[in-house]
Every structure is written in structure tokens, then in C-alpha cells.
Design a protein around this motif. Structure first.
Motif, PDB file in Angstrom:
ATOM      1  N   LEU A  13      37.473  34.891  31.088  1.00  0.00           N
ATOM      2  CA  LEU A  13      38.871  35.171  30.751  1.00  0.00           C
ATOM      3  C   LEU A  13      39.101  36.643  30.434  1.00  0.00           C
ATOM      4  CD1 LEU A  13      39.795  32.049  28.603  1.00  0.00           C
ATOM      5  CD2 LEU A  13      40.540  32.599  30.924  1.00  0.00           C
ATOM      6  N   LEU A  16      39.207  38.503  33.700  1.00  0.00           N
ATOM      7  CA  LEU A  16      40.503  38.305  34.351  1.00  0.00           C
ATOM      8  C   LEU A  16      41.592  39.125  33.668  1.00  0.00           C
ATOM      9  CD1 LEU A  16      40.540  34.484  35.104  1.00  0.00           C
ATOM     10  CD2 LEU A  16      40.585  36.340  36.754  1.00  0.00           C
ATOM     11  N   GLY A  17      41.524  39.217  32.350  1.00  0.00           N
ATOM     12  CA  GLY A  17      42.485  40.031  31.614  1.00  0.00           C
ATOM     13  C   GLY A  17      42.386  41.504  31.977  1.00  0.00           C
ATOM     14  N   ARG A  44      33.684  38.813  37.171  1.00  0.00           N
ATOM     15  CA  ARG A  44      34.091  37.431  36.924  1.00  0.00           C
ATOM     16  C   ARG A  44      33.378  36.476  37.865  1.00  0.00           C
ATOM     17  NH1 ARG A  44      36.918  33.549  39.220  1.00  0.00           N
ATOM     18  NH2 ARG A  44      37.495  34.905  40.918  1.00  0.00           N
TER      19      ARG A  44
END
Length: 73
Positions: A13, A16-17, A44
Motif C-alpha cells: 500500500l 502504491l501511495g 510493489r
């Protein structure tokens, strides 16, 4: 094993951020930002593949057991 999975999901996460941040943050350094975004997405994918391999290895070694419907029932 549970902590490894939780940490891996948090890292996925976060990656992705960072990719979203680099994508939305345009500007004059478009090429450098694009490379950073691609690197964040590559990280990722690498974390996801590593997590999948670790779960398969743990299953093969008998550290984790599948639950649910038994075969033939």
C-alpha cells in the motif's frame, strides 16, 4: 507468518501511495517523476511476488495449513 503478511501488505500500500504521489505531482521534472513512479510500481510487484512465494513455501514446509471445504465432501 501473520506479521510478515501484514508488513508486506502495508509495504504494498505504501508503494502504491508513492506511485500515486509521483503520478499526480507533475511539473517540469516529468521524466524523473515518471521513473520514480515506475520504480515504485516495480517495488510493489516485487513485494507481491515475494509474498506469494513465501506463502507457497510456508505451505510446502507445513508451516501453514489450508482451511475450508475438504476435497471430496
Amino acid at each position: 507468518m501473520t506479521y510478515l503478511v501484514i508488513i508486506a501488505f502495508i509495504a504494498i500500500l505504501a508503494s502504491l501511495g508513492f506511485a500515486l504521489y509521483y503520478m499526480l505531482r507533475g511539473g517540469q521534472e516529468g521524466d524523473a517523476k515518471s521513473k520514480r513512479m515506475a520504480k515504485a510500481l516495480a517495488v510493489r510487484v516485487g513485494i507481491s511476488i515475494t509474498l506469494f512465494a513465501c506463502v507457497l513455501l510456508a505451505w510446502q514446509l507445513g508451516l501453514i495449513h489450508p482451511t475450508g471445504i475438504q476435497a471430496g465432501q
